[in-house]
Write a protein that holds these residues in place. Structure first.
Motif, short mmCIF file in Angstrom:
data_model
loop_
_atom_site.label_atom_id
_atom_site.label_comp_id
_atom_site.label_asym_id
_atom_site.label_seq_id
_atom_site.Cartn_x
_atom_site.Cartn_y
_atom_site.Cartn_z
N MET A 172 -21.22 53.80 69.07
CA MET A 172 -20.32 54.87 68.63
C MET A 172 -19.66 54.47 67.32
O MET A 172 -19.04 53.41 67.23
N VAL A 173 -19.79 55.33 66.32
CA VAL A 173 -19.21 55.08 65.00
C VAL A 173 -18.12 56.12 64.76
O VAL A 173 -18.38 57.32 64.80
N TYR A 174 -16.90 55.64 64.52
CA TYR A 174 -15.76 56.53 64.26
C TYR A 174 -15.40 56.45 62.77
O TYR A 174 -15.25 55.37 62.22
N ILE A 175 -15.26 57.63 62.17
CA ILE A 175 -14.81 57.70 60.78
C ILE A 175 -13.42 58.33 60.78
O ILE A 175 -13.24 59.48 61.19
N LYS A 176 -12.43 57.55 60.35
CA LYS A 176 -11.05 58.00 60.37
C LYS A 176 -10.44 57.84 58.98
O LYS A 176 -10.89 57.03 58.18
N GLY A 177 -9.39 58.62 58.71
CA GLY A 177 -8.71 58.47 57.44
C GLY A 177 -8.16 59.78 56.92
O GLY A 177 -7.93 60.73 57.68
N ILE A 178 -7.98 59.83 55.61
CA ILE A 178 -7.39 61.00 54.98
C ILE A 178 -8.08 61.26 53.65
O ILE A 178 -8.44 60.32 52.93
N THR A 179 -8.27 62.53 53.35
CA THR A 179 -8.84 62.94 52.07
C THR A 179 -7.89 63.94 51.42
O THR A 179 -7.54 64.95 52.03
N ILE A 180 -7.46 63.63 50.22
CA ILE A 180 -6.54 64.48 49.48
C ILE A 180 -7.20 64.87 48.15
O ILE A 180 -7.49 64.01 47.32
N PHE A 181 -7.45 66.14 47.99
CA PHE A 181 -8.16 66.63 46.81
C PHE A 181 -9.44 65.81 46.60
O PHE A 181 -9.77 65.41 45.49
#
Length: 218
Positions: free
Chosen positions: A200-209
């Motif tokens: 299982m691969v989890y991609i987490k985080g934040i993208t701003i513009f």
């Protein structure tokens, strides 16, 4: 930023912080005013890009630092030459289009990619991928993980600010995307597959513009 160069840059920040702290406490004195100028933010960004191997970004921030320092501490009428900043930025964009990024291959089990006003292309061949971090600020990256074998649980943390990220992964990978998007997004554009890898691969985080893309091919 290369993991071997990161401690050097961290040591530099520690030394700078200690000097500023001692000056504020009055332990040392007599340092010239330009040492504490906000303009030195551009110098720090130039050094960070230099340690990251992003010479185009280092040049851009170095020119900006020189421009503002000369403007503030000399009698030169640099306000007549401010359009040169636009010229430098334009040349940087042109060079980014013309120069093909060099693909760097490594078998590391984890990665930590940082791009500030620049880009990188990396290929990983780990037989036991543990995870990674991707930070793109006014920059972008392409990371190829197709030759990797993930561990049972892998977490990839992503931060993009006016930047982008392309992750090239096998279509069989079982991936969960859980990112916070502010005028951006992270899309899974891989080909469909009836077989899924048990990992299982989890991609987490934040993208701003900014944003990111999962692909199974270039």
């Amino acid at each position: 930023m290369n993991s071997q160069k990161r401690p050097l840059f961290g040591l530099l920040l520690v030394l700078i912080g200690l000097v500023l702290l001692l000056n504020n406490l009055g332990v040392i004195s007599g340092l010239p005013g330009y040492v504490f100028s906000w303009i030195n933010i551009f110098l720090l960004l130039a050094i960070a890009n230099l340690f990251s191997g992003n010479f185009r970004g280092a040049l851009l921030f170095g020119v900006l630092w020189s421009f503002f320092m000369l403007q503030q501490y000399t009698d030169i009428r640099l306000r007549d030459y401010w359009p040169l900043i636009l010229v430098v930025i334009g040349l940087s964009m042109l060079l980014r289009k013309r120069l093909q990024p060099q693909v760097t291959a490594t078998s590391d089990d984890a990665f930590d990619e940082i791009n500030i006003f620049g880009g990188s292309t990396k290929k990983y061949t780990s037989s036991s991928l543990k995870g990674g971090k991707i930070t793109n600020i006014f920059g972008g990256s392409e990371i190829d993980l197709r030759d990797c074998q993930p561990e049972s649980v892998v977490v990839i943390e992503v931060l993009t600010l006016f930047g982008g990220c392309d992750l090239i992964v096998p279509k069989e990978w079982n991936i969960s995307v859980d990112t916070t998007a502010i005028f951006g997004g992270f899309d899974d554009k891989r080909e469909a597959s009836s077989h899924k890898d048990p990992a299982m691969v989890y991609i987490k985080g934040i993208t701003i513009f900014g944003g990111g893309t999962l692909k199974s091919s270039k």
